[in-house]
Design an enzyme around this catalytic site. Structure first.
Site, PDB file in Angstrom:
ATOM      1  N   CYS A   7      -0.268 -16.943 -47.825  1.00 17.98           N
ATOM      2  CA  CYS A   7      -0.623 -16.370 -46.531  1.00 17.98           C
ATOM      3  C   CYS A   7      -2.065 -16.779 -46.225  1.00 17.98           C
ATOM      4  O   CYS A   7      -2.582 -17.721 -46.816  1.00 17.98           O
ATOM      5  CB  CYS A   7      -0.427 -14.858 -46.508  1.00 17.98           C
ATOM      6  SG  CYS A   7      -1.548 -13.896 -47.542  1.00 17.98           S
ATOM      7  N   ASN A  10      -4.560 -13.987 -48.880  1.00 20.06           N
ATOM      8  CA  ASN A  10      -4.003 -13.681 -50.192  1.00 20.06           C
ATOM      9  C   ASN A  10      -4.368 -12.269 -50.648  1.00 20.06           C
ATOM     10  O   ASN A  10      -4.600 -12.031 -51.824  1.00 20.06           O
ATOM     11  CB  ASN A  10      -4.424 -14.734 -51.230  1.00 20.06           C
ATOM     12  CG  ASN A  10      -3.643 -14.679 -52.526  1.00 20.06           C
ATOM     13  OD1 ASN A  10      -4.166 -15.025 -53.571  1.00 20.06           O
ATOM     14  ND2 ASN A  10      -2.395 -14.270 -52.500  1.00 20.06           N
ATOM     15  N   CYS A  12      -2.675  -9.449 -48.689  1.00 18.26           N
ATOM     16  CA  CYS A  12      -1.617  -8.573 -48.166  1.00 18.26           C
ATOM     17  C   CYS A  12      -0.237  -9.182 -48.361  1.00 18.26           C
ATOM     18  O   CYS A  12       0.494  -8.807 -49.271  1.00 18.26           O
ATOM     19  CB  CYS A  12      -1.837  -8.271 -46.676  1.00 18.26           C
ATOM     20  SG  CYS A  12      -3.170  -7.105 -46.338  1.00 18.26           S
ATOM     21  N   ARG A  13       0.126 -10.123 -47.494  1.00 18.27           N
ATOM     22  CA  ARG A  13       1.503 -10.618 -47.475  1.00 18.27           C
ATOM     23  C   ARG A  13       1.894 -11.400 -48.722  1.00 18.27           C
ATOM     24  O   ARG A  13       2.945 -11.133 -49.323  1.00 18.27           O
ATOM     25  CB  ARG A  13       1.730 -11.485 -46.231  1.00 18.27           C
ATOM     26  CG  ARG A  13       1.619 -10.706 -44.936  1.00 18.27           C
ATOM     27  CD  ARG A  13       1.690 -11.607 -43.736  1.00 18.27           C
ATOM     28  NE  ARG A  13       0.489 -12.441 -43.657  1.00 18.27           N
ATOM     29  CZ  ARG A  13       0.317 -13.412 -42.774  1.00 18.27           C
ATOM     30  NH1 ARG A  13       1.283 -13.699 -41.917  1.00 18.27           N
ATOM     31  NH2 ARG A  13      -0.802 -14.101 -42.751  1.00 18.27           N
ATOM     32  N   SER A  14       1.106 -12.390 -49.111  1.00 19.53           N
ATOM     33  CA  SER A  14       1.545 -13.215 -50.241  1.00 19.53           C
ATOM     34  C   SER A  14       1.528 -12.468 -51.577  1.00 19.53           C
ATOM     35  O   SER A  14       2.453 -12.650 -52.373  1.00 19.53           O
ATOM     36  CB  SER A  14       0.786 -14.543 -50.306  1.00 19.53           C
ATOM     37  OG  SER A  14      -0.601 -14.363 -50.424  1.00 19.53           O
ATOM     38  N   ASP A 118       1.087 -10.110 -40.120  1.00 19.96           N
ATOM     39  CA  ASP A 118       0.014  -9.761 -41.045  1.00 19.96           C
ATOM     40  C   ASP A 118      -0.369  -8.290 -40.879  1.00 19.96           C
ATOM     41  O   ASP A 118      -0.970  -7.904 -39.876  1.00 19.96           O
ATOM     42  CB  ASP A 118      -1.204 -10.646 -40.785  1.00 19.96           C
ATOM     43  CG  ASP A 118      -2.250 -10.541 -41.873  1.00 19.96           C
ATOM     44  OD1 ASP A 118      -2.212  -9.561 -42.660  1.00 19.96           O
ATOM     45  OD2 ASP A 118      -3.111 -11.435 -41.946  1.00 19.96           O
TER      46      ASP A 118
END
Length: 152
Positions: A7, A10, A12-14, A118
């Protein structure tokens, strides 16, 4: 099989994708990275960790790192959370690399999403985790060794 989730920062999402995926496919090597270097060395964002923990996912051991061109040599599949990050990844692709780069949402077409929003900006960590969970399950099912039969 080694899979990298990517993301922007690095945090939150990934890392959430890595945590959700490793819970479903513990025998598959995975990592996460960001296309920016803003948070290198930082743990996942506190609100994301709390939302993930509420679902039984522990992200506390993860630390942000920057996506680099050498990742194409280290991973069999690179999974981007959105189109902007996919484009940033592709800009770093070394000549001759055939490593597939896919959108995470490709693995959960039933969700109707083209990207994972995000939650750092939307503040909707639960909706992001719902989508991440569906995508992680789809990816795990697509892996040849998971019994899903189809190649990622």
């Amino acid at each position: 099989m080694k899979i990298l989730f990517v993301c922007l920062g690095n945090i939150c999402r990934s890392p959430a994708a890595e945590g959700a995926f490793r819970a479903l496919a513990p025998g598959v090597a995975s990592d996460s990275a960001g296309t920016s270097d803003w948070h290198v060395g930082a743990p996942p964002y506190g609100p994301m960790q709390a939302a993930a923990r509420a679902r039984g996912l522990d992200l506390s051991d993860l630390r942000a790192r920057h996506f680099v061109a050498a990742d194409f040599a280290r991973f069999d599949l690179i999974v981007a959370m959105d189109g902007d990050n996919l484009a940033n990844i592709e800009r770093l692709r070394p000549a001759g690399s055939a490593v597939p780069v896919r959108l995470f949402t490709d693995f959960a077409p039933e969700c109707g999403a083209s990207e994972v929003p995000d939650p750092y900006y939307t503040r909707d960590f639960d909706a992001a985790l719902d989508l991440i969970g569906a995508c992680a399950a789809g990816l795990a099912a697509a892996l040849p060794l998971s019994g899903g039969g189809a190649e990622a």
